[in-house]
Scaffold this motif. Structure first.
Motif, PDB file in Angstrom:
ATOM      1  N   LEU A 238       0.845  -1.199   0.000  1.00 59.08           N
ATOM      2  CA  LEU A 238       0.000   0.000   0.000  1.00 59.08           C
ATOM      3  C   LEU A 238       0.882   1.251   0.000  1.00 59.08           C
ATOM      4  CD1 LEU A 238      -2.933   0.805  -0.028  1.00 59.08           C
ATOM      5  CD2 LEU A 238      -2.921   0.907   2.439  1.00 59.08           C
TER       6      LEU A 238
ATOM      7  N   ILE B   9      -9.329   4.280   0.028  1.00 57.78           N
ATOM      8  CA  ILE B   9     -10.404   3.276   0.166  1.00 57.78           C
ATOM      9  C   ILE B   9     -10.210   2.483   1.458  1.00 57.78           C
ATOM     10  CG2 ILE B   9     -11.319   1.112  -0.773  1.00 57.78           C
ATOM     11  CD1 ILE B   9     -10.752   2.241  -3.578  1.00 57.78           C
ATOM     12  N   PHE B  10      -8.990   2.002   1.652  1.00 59.39           N
ATOM     13  CA  PHE B  10      -8.739   1.128   2.804  1.00 59.39           C
ATOM     14  C   PHE B  10      -8.813   1.898   4.122  1.00 59.39           C
ATOM     15  CE2 PHE B  10      -6.020  -1.652   5.489  1.00 59.39           C
ATOM     16  CZ  PHE B  10      -6.794  -2.796   5.379  1.00 59.39           C
TER      17      PHE B  10
ATOM     18  N   SER C 233     -12.477   2.825   4.957  1.00 54.93           N
ATOM     19  CA  SER C 233     -13.280   1.724   5.500  1.00 54.93           C
ATOM     20  C   SER C 233     -12.805   1.344   6.896  1.00 54.93           C
ATOM     21  CB  SER C 233     -13.266   0.517   4.565  1.00 54.93           C
ATOM     22  OG  SER C 233     -11.949   0.110   4.359  1.00 54.93           O
ATOM     23  N   MET C 234     -11.487   1.411   7.116  1.00 60.35           N
ATOM     24  CA  MET C 234     -10.960   1.120   8.456  1.00 60.35           C
ATOM     25  C   MET C 234     -11.494   2.138   9.468  1.00 60.35           C
ATOM     26  SD  MET C 234      -8.858  -1.424   8.890  1.00 60.35           S
ATOM     27  CE  MET C 234      -8.098  -0.880  10.385  1.00 60.35           C
TER      28      MET C 234
ATOM     29  N   ILE D 117     -14.183   4.107   9.244  1.00 63.47           N
ATOM     30  CA  ILE D 117     -15.629   3.960   9.470  1.00 63.47           C
ATOM     31  C   ILE D 117     -15.882   2.749  10.370  1.00 63.47           C
ATOM     32  CG2 ILE D 117     -17.856   3.452   8.369  1.00 63.47           C
ATOM     33  CD1 ILE D 117     -16.748   4.940   5.874  1.00 63.47           C
TER      34      ILE D 117
END
Lengths: 188, 145
Positions: free
Chosen positions: B109, B119-120, B123-124, B126
């Motif tokens: 990454l 993106i990652f 989501s982490m 949230i």
């Protein structure tokens, strides 16, 4: 794959949060302090971490065009992943032997669901890697289509990082959890 | 000060978290090591695969060793149990180090497009936020009862 992993973060996050919500609420044993075997799980954790190392080395050698080394390292992922699954199978069998099943208590339910779903992810990963190792051996997986292995690798590393969290939260933090206050009153 | 900020954050500044904009445009500046500024990259260059595009086996072995050592440290802390109230935060900190090590270097990454990082991490964030809220609500509910 990153979008899928983002959704899987939520998926596992829900189960980890559920485990934490119900942590220390089992009214009957076996409790984590009586059943979790930290040394054995440490070894299996190490095995899974090393499988991630094998994965990244496999990808590296594939990109370098070193087919045999790439195949060997991808096979290494398959072997290490299988060893991890074997550890989990033995652990589950041992727990069942000692009376802990998903129906025994809330610890059993949350523990088996979380680790079981993780185990299912590992199983899928091992099958995927076995196919890729075969493709690499046959020369169908090459440097020019190494993205296939990179995507599979992302999935595999994700399984690894989920275990990093599970190992810390369930095994290391909860390992001393005994019965909640007042539980002894229920059993006389 | 501005120079320090650039070093720490900017790709061009050769800093710690210097993500390229996209993988295809700037996969990795030539001879830039996986970590650190110019002096450190020179060191990494000798043990990694030329310091170009991702990293080499030497660096991956180092990350693997780092992960193994942290795992052993965690288990040692578990056996010692002498940290009291710092035990759980310390374990969570060590676990985060391992997590970041795998995501940044094994999952590439750190070397990949910014979009993937967004993106990652989104989501982490949230996920962690939501589940922390659930835990806090549950804790608060217990206190009310």
């Amino acid at each position: 794959m990153w979008v899928f992993l983002g959704s899987d973060v939520m998926f596992f996050g829900a189960f980890i949060a559920t485990y934490l919500v119900y942590r220390g609420r089992s009214l009957n044993g076996p409790y984590p302090s009586e059943i979790l075997d930290i040394p054995v799980t440490t070894v299996s954790t190490f095995v899974l971490l090393m499988s991630s190392l094998a994965m990244v080395l496999g990808l590296h050698y594939l990109r370098e065009g070193e087919k045999n080394k790439a195949t060997l390292w991808i096979l290494g992922v398959v072997v290490l992943g299988s060893v991890f699954m074997a550890f989990q199978f033995v652990e589950f069998r041992e727990f069942a032997h000692e009376g802990l099943t998903p129906r025994t208590n809330i610890f059993g339910t949350t523990f088996f669901i979380l680790t079981g779903i993780h185990g299912a992810h590992v199983t899928i990963g091992v099958i995927w890697m076995a196919f890729l190792a075969y493709s690499s051996h046959r020369g169908k997986l090459r440097a020019d289509n190494s993205l296939d292995l990179e995507i599979a690798g992302l999935y595999w590393h994700f399984v690894d990082i989920v275990w990093i969290v599970i190992f810390t939260v369930i095994y290391l933090i909860s390992a001393n959890d005994g019965p909640p206050p007042g539980a002894e009153l229920l059993h006389g | 000060m501005a120079n320090l900020w650039q070093k720490l954050t900017y790709h061009k500044g050769n800093g710690w978290w210097n993500l390229p904009h996209t993988a295809s445009q700037e996969p990795n500046p030539p001879f830039e090591g996986p970590i650190g500024g110019a002096w450190l990259s020179n060191f990494w260059r000798t043990i990694t695969h030329g310091g170009v595009s991702h990293a080499g086996p030497g660096f991956y072995w180092l990350v693997g060793l780092f992960l193994g050592v942290i795992t052993l440290l965690e288990v040692w802390l578990f056996n010692v149990q002498g940290l009291g109230g710092l035990y759980i935060p310390t374990l969570l900190g060590l676990s985060t180090l391992k997590f970041v090590g795998v995501v940044a270097f094994f999952m590439h990454l750190r070397f990949d497009g910014r979009l993937f990082t967004y993106i990652f991490t989104a989501s982490m964030s949230i996920g962690i936020g939501m589940f922390t809220l659930v835990l806090l609500l549950q804790q608060f509910g217990n206190q009310v009862r």
